[in-house]
Design an enzyme around this catalytic site. Structure first.
Site, PDB file in Angstrom:
ATOM      1  N   HIS A   1      18.510  -2.426 -10.348  1.00 28.27           N
ATOM      2  CA  HIS A   1      17.688  -3.259  -9.463  1.00 28.27           C
ATOM      3  C   HIS A   1      18.489  -3.698  -8.242  1.00 28.27           C
ATOM      4  O   HIS A   1      19.665  -4.055  -8.358  1.00 28.27           O
ATOM      5  CB  HIS A   1      17.227  -4.526 -10.198  1.00 28.27           C
ATOM      6  CG  HIS A   1      16.092  -4.289 -11.139  1.00 28.27           C
ATOM      7  ND1 HIS A   1      15.821  -5.137 -12.187  1.00 28.27           N
ATOM      8  CD2 HIS A   1      15.148  -3.329 -11.189  1.00 28.27           C
ATOM      9  CE1 HIS A   1      14.766  -4.689 -12.847  1.00 28.27           C
ATOM     10  NE2 HIS A   1      14.347  -3.592 -12.263  1.00 28.27           N
TER      11      HIS A   1
ATOM     12  N   ILE B   1       3.872  -3.116  -6.538  1.00 23.76           N
ATOM     13  CA  ILE B   1       4.612  -2.320  -7.524  1.00 23.76           C
ATOM     14  C   ILE B   1       5.789  -1.599  -6.855  1.00 23.76           C
ATOM     15  O   ILE B   1       6.816  -1.383  -7.477  1.00 23.76           O
ATOM     16  CB  ILE B   1       3.665  -1.267  -8.166  1.00 23.76           C
ATOM     17  CG1 ILE B   1       2.404  -1.931  -8.739  1.00 23.76           C
ATOM     18  CG2 ILE B   1       4.398  -0.457  -9.221  1.00 23.76           C
ATOM     19  CD1 ILE B   1       2.652  -2.944  -9.819  1.00 23.76           C
ATOM     20  N   THR B   2       5.628  -1.237  -5.608  1.00 27.36           N
ATOM     21  CA  THR B   2       6.595  -0.413  -4.871  1.00 27.36           C
ATOM     22  C   THR B   2       8.040  -0.885  -5.010  1.00 27.36           C
ATOM     23  O   THR B   2       8.333  -2.063  -4.833  1.00 27.36           O
ATOM     24  CB  THR B   2       6.222  -0.425  -3.372  1.00 27.36           C
ATOM     25  OG1 THR B   2       4.830  -0.141  -3.244  1.00 27.36           O
ATOM     26  CG2 THR B   2       7.052   0.582  -2.584  1.00 27.36           C
ATOM     27  N   GLU B   3       8.934   0.076  -5.293  1.00 31.03           N
ATOM     28  CA  GLU B   3      10.369  -0.201  -5.309  1.00 31.03           C
ATOM     29  C   GLU B   3      10.984   0.393  -4.050  1.00 31.03           C
ATOM     30  O   GLU B   3      10.604   1.475  -3.619  1.00 31.03           O
ATOM     31  CB  GLU B   3      11.021   0.449  -6.547  1.00 31.03           C
ATOM     32  CG  GLU B   3      12.536   0.298  -6.544  1.00 31.03           C
ATOM     33  CD  GLU B   3      13.208   0.732  -7.850  1.00 31.03           C
ATOM     34  OE1 GLU B   3      12.529   1.335  -8.694  1.00 31.03           O
ATOM     35  OE2 GLU B   3      14.411   0.457  -7.998  1.00 31.03           O
TER      36      GLU B   3
ATOM     37  N   LYS C   1      -9.002   7.277   4.569  1.00 33.18           N
ATOM     38  CA  LYS C   1      -9.642   7.871   3.387  1.00 33.18           C
ATOM     39  C   LYS C   1     -10.948   7.161   3.020  1.00 33.18           C
ATOM     40  O   LYS C   1     -11.487   7.375   1.940  1.00 33.18           O
ATOM     41  CB  LYS C   1      -8.680   7.821   2.183  1.00 33.18           C
ATOM     42  CG  LYS C   1      -7.334   8.518   2.417  1.00 33.18           C
ATOM     43  CD  LYS C   1      -7.485  10.030   2.420  1.00 33.18           C
ATOM     44  CE  LYS C   1      -6.249  10.763   2.929  1.00 33.18           C
ATOM     45  NZ  LYS C   1      -5.153  10.831   1.988  1.00 33.18           N
TER      46      LYS C   1
ATOM     47  N   TYR D   1       8.696  -4.766 -21.965  1.00 30.38           N
ATOM     48  CA  TYR D   1       8.028  -3.991 -23.015  1.00 30.38           C
ATOM     49  C   TYR D   1       8.761  -4.167 -24.342  1.00 30.38           C
ATOM     50  O   TYR D   1       8.161  -4.326 -25.396  1.00 30.38           O
ATOM     51  CB  TYR D   1       7.955  -2.493 -22.675  1.00 30.38           C
ATOM     52  CG  TYR D   1       7.478  -2.162 -21.278  1.00 30.38           C
ATOM     53  CD1 TYR D   1       6.726  -3.072 -20.537  1.00 30.38           C
ATOM     54  CD2 TYR D   1       7.765  -0.937 -20.693  1.00 30.38           C
ATOM     55  CE1 TYR D   1       6.300  -2.755 -19.250  1.00 30.38           C
ATOM     56  CE2 TYR D   1       7.338  -0.616 -19.416  1.00 30.38           C
ATOM     57  CZ  TYR D   1       6.614  -1.534 -18.698  1.00 30.38           C
ATOM     58  OH  TYR D   1       6.204  -1.224 -17.436  1.00 30.38           O
TER      59      TYR D   1
ATOM     60  N   THR E   1      -5.266   6.751  -3.332  1.00 30.60           N
ATOM     61  CA  THR E   1      -5.377   8.217  -3.228  1.00 30.60           C
ATOM     62  C   THR E   1      -4.053   8.921  -3.518  1.00 30.60           C
ATOM     63  O   THR E   1      -4.011  10.138  -3.628  1.00 30.60           O
ATOM     64  CB  THR E   1      -5.874   8.629  -1.818  1.00 30.60           C
ATOM     65  OG1 THR E   1      -5.058   7.985  -0.838  1.00 30.60           O
ATOM     66  CG2 THR E   1      -7.318   8.238  -1.617  1.00 30.60           C
ATOM     67  N   GLY E   2      -2.958   8.169  -3.614  1.00 27.79           N
ATOM     68  CA  GLY E   2      -1.675   8.782  -3.958  1.00 27.79           C
ATOM     69  C   GLY E   2      -1.585   9.062  -5.446  1.00 27.79           C
ATOM     70  O   GLY E   2      -2.416   8.583  -6.227  1.00 27.79           O
TER      71      GLY E   2
ATOM     72  N   GLU F   1      17.959 -11.763 -15.453  1.00 29.49           N
ATOM     73  CA  GLU F   1      19.076 -10.834 -15.374  1.00 29.49           C
ATOM     74  C   GLU F   1      20.045 -11.328 -14.317  1.00 29.49           C
ATOM     75  O   GLU F   1      19.756 -12.290 -13.598  1.00 29.49           O
ATOM     76  CB  GLU F   1      18.593  -9.413 -15.064  1.00 29.49           C
ATOM     77  CG  GLU F   1      17.924  -9.252 -13.711  1.00 29.49           C
ATOM     78  CD  GLU F   1      17.214  -7.896 -13.536  1.00 29.49           C
ATOM     79  OE1 GLU F   1      16.756  -7.317 -14.528  1.00 29.49           O
ATOM     80  OE2 GLU F   1      17.124  -7.442 -12.394  1.00 29.49           O
TER      81      GLU F   1
END
Lengths: 381, 289
Positions: free
Chosen positions: B247, B96-98, B43, B159, B17-18, B209
């Site tokens: 990061h 996914i959250t950072e 919700k 990507y 819902t965000g 990295e």
């Protein structure tokens, strides 16, 4: 986020860890008032966010009032590895016979906090770790259970700490772990813990770094933040909310996503240029952020040319292009040549929108970087 | 074939819902992903992006047979969301959250070891099996179905490399973002092991990295256990020590561990060519095929 030594020591003292008597001072007069109360010998210690303060001349031991005045004069206002000293901690000298290292940090490979103790305190612990790793005893803590008190004792005994003070050191270590957990620290380090001639145990230094991602639930610590930026650009980056690191080259770099921005820096170097900065505008950047990023690199006097590289996932090429146009249209003359490369989401729309009177456009990352390197070389020639 | 996700994967979106959750749920569905539900406390009963929302992951699993989740929950609540996914015994959770506090992730990591759930991330772009399923925020249009596996700590760098591959007509079996945080679920080694076992994956790209020692471990694994050829890329050769390069996990320590040089050497020692540019990585892959 780094705390100053004096801040960390206040937290230590509140938690019951023995620290030397001290006063914070911002002027020579304040230093003299402090030593009049504390007595001699007294340490005058620069409060700046850099390691190796002692070696760099930021810590001096005063044996009398004249020396205290002289050291205060020397240290206050001095440049310590790029940071200006505006505060010193005046601290009672400790009559020590032995120095230990104790610390708590996250072992990222194990995904667990780790306690560390060494009898080789008072020197650079990273050198000890490199040259004689066995001199540091380690104990991992289960992050779900927290520390069992025996673990603090075990690691202290294992390090070979003298038996008569071992339990006192273990008690300090145990308290440090509680602080580490309660304050969302990324690292707490006391180097050295001093053993006095009376066999007392005192935390003579204090390093405490807080996980910036946890500051939302550490409001009191967040308020203690005294970011002393190396320069105005880093301050500005903080205000704009950019991930920014300044380097020494002359090719300014703007991009999205940490890995791709790092790669762009590496390519500038690979093609014979020198990167001036790391600037990640993050995902989904809109026009204003784009303009702010350009403002950052334009106001860096080291920058002779700019490469702007976007590979859009959530970031849209047309939004970025609009932002670039808007930002550059403000100028009668563009201060530094900008090469733009857009790829990914809405990149084609973006390329069409871009005003090629204002920017140079390249299709590939490699071409864009090479052109920016060439632009920079033309300026310096 | 593919690893970790395919067109049978049934996805619940935590935080649907965000703003981000809603947008990317729509994008995932447009890509053809089997998104079957959302889960957001308070919700339940709503419908977002055409799928029903439940109050708990457990209800979403009960009602819709979800077996994977994608987590778009703000950092303060994200660790709790991951625990919910782990405790519901999903096959896969993609965070996914950072910006999740590191000590929260240490607790998650401990629990992870006690479950059969695979965690991707946090702070990752997700995972895509081209033409079948996309769980996360990767732009689907740059990927193509094919025989190259890809695993990476960075989103946009992924990507860039995928774009080089696809534009040469080289498609992918699965592309996996493992995330840029210091403590993550699935490691390079886990993903490489899965690619090695996947019959269709004929070559693998690994994008690492600076920071930590995961790439060095991966290099040892490749040397000892892999027949599938691997080409590497390491970002951060020019990163100064002690500075966090975007990061949270991308930092060369003061003592010099976590450098690009160490990682490149480890990979070269394991027979893995490391490209100086993303294009060179694609060149190596082209040579392998």
């Amino acid at each position: 986020m780094k705390l100053h030594e004096y801040q960390a020591k206040e937290i230590f003292a509140d938690a019951g860890i023995p620290v030397p008597e001290s006063r914070l001072a911002g002027s020579v007069d304040e230093v003299l008032d402090a030593v009049d109360e504390i007595g001699y010998p007294a340490a005058v210690k620069a409060q700046v966010h850099v390691g190796g303060r002692g070696k760099a001349g930021g810590i001096k031991i005063a044996g009398d009032r004249d020396e205290a005045a002289q050291y205060a004069e020397e240290i206050l206002g001095m440049d310590l590895k790029g940071y200006t000293v505006d505060k010193v901690l005046v601290e009672a000298g400790v009559d020590f016979v032995d120095e230990l290292y104790v610390g708590v940090t996250m072992d990222r490979g194990e995904g667990k906090p780790v306690l560390m103790v060494s009898t080789e305190g008072g020197v650079d612990i990273e050198e000890v770790a490199a040259e004689n790793p066995d001199a540091i005893a380690r104990e991992h803590v289960d992050p779900a259970f927290g520390l069992h008190p025996y673990q603090a004792r075990k690691v202290v005994y294992e390090a070979g700490v003298d038996a008569d003070v071992a339990l006192d050191v273990a008690s300090i270590l145990s308290t440090l772990y509680d602080l580490y957990e309660d304050s969302d620290a990324s690292e707490i380090e006391v180097n050295p813990v001093m053993i006095t001639s009376d066999r007392d145990v005192v935390a003579a230094d204090a390093v405490m770094n807080i996980d910036e991602d946890a500051l939302f639930r550490q409001p009191e610590l967040a308020e203690m933040a005294e970011e002393s930026y190396e320069d105005d650009l880093e301050r500005k980056a903080g205000e704009y909310g950019f991930d920014y690191v300044r380097l020494s080259g002359n090719v300014g770099i703007i991009g999205n996503g940490a890995g791709l921005v790092m790669t762009t820096l590496d390519l500038v170097d690979y093609y014979g240029g020198a990167p001036a900065n790391f600037l990640d505008i993050g995902g989904g950047a809109k026009a204003e952020r784009v303009a702010n990023a350009l403002d950052m690199v334009f106001s860096d006097e080291n920058v002779d040319a700019v490469v702007f590289n976007i590979f859009g996932g959530i970031t849209r090429g047309d939004e970025v292009a609009k932002g670039i146009n808007e930002a550059l249209e403000q100028f009668d003359e563009i201060p530094k040549k900008v090469v733009v490369r857009l790829a990914g989401t809405n990149a084609e729309e973006g390329m069409e929108i871009l005003n090629t009177d204002l920017v140079q456009v390249e299709k590939t990352l490699e071409d864009a970087v090479q052109r920016a390197v060439k632009n920079a070389q033309e300026v310096t020639q | 074939m593919s690893i970790f996700v395919d067109d049978d994967t049934r996805v619940v979106v935590q935080g649907i819902t965000g703003g981000e959750g809603k947008f990317h749920a729509g994008q995932m569905i447009d890509y053809g992903t089997n998104v079957v539900a959302g889960a957001v406390p308070g919700k339940g009963g709503q419908e977002v992006a055409g799928v029903p929302v439940y109050d708990t992951v457990d209800e979403a699993v009960e009602a819709e047979n979800a077996d994977a989740s994608v987590i778009f929950v703000p950092p303060a609540f994200a660790a709790d969301a991951v625990f919910e996914a782990l405790d519901t015994d999903l096959d896969l959770a993609v965070a996914i959250t950072e910006g999740i506090p590191t000590q929260d992730m240490a607790k998650v990591n401990k629990r992870l070891g006690e479950t059969d759930t695979r965690l991707l991330g946090p702070n990752c772009p997700g995972i895509i099996t081209p033409g079948e399923a996309k769980l996360g925020i990767l732009p689907g249009n740059i990927f193509a179905d094919g025989n190259v596996g890809l695993v990476s700590r960075s989103g946009t760098l992924t990507y860039q490399v995928v774009d080089s591959l696809t534009s040469r007509g080289i498609g992918q079996t699965t592309a996996v973002g493992i995330g840029g945080d210091p403590i993550i679920g699935t490691s390079f080694v886990d993903a490489l092991e899965a690619f090695e076992a996947d019959a269709e994956t004929e070559a693998v790209v690994m994008c690492g990295e600076i920071g930590g020692e995961d790439e060095e471990q991966a290099a040892r694994f490749i040397g000892e256990h892999m027949d599938t050829p691997v080409a590497g890329f390491i970002a951060g050769r020019t990163a100064p020590p002690g500075k966090r390069m975007g990061h949270a996990g991308a930092i060369v320590s003061g003592s010099g561990t976590g450098t690009a040089e160490s990682k490149i050497n480890a990979l070269n020692d394991a027979g893995v060519p490391v490209g100086d540019t993303p294009e060179e990585v694609a060149d190596h892959i082209e040579d392998f095929l």
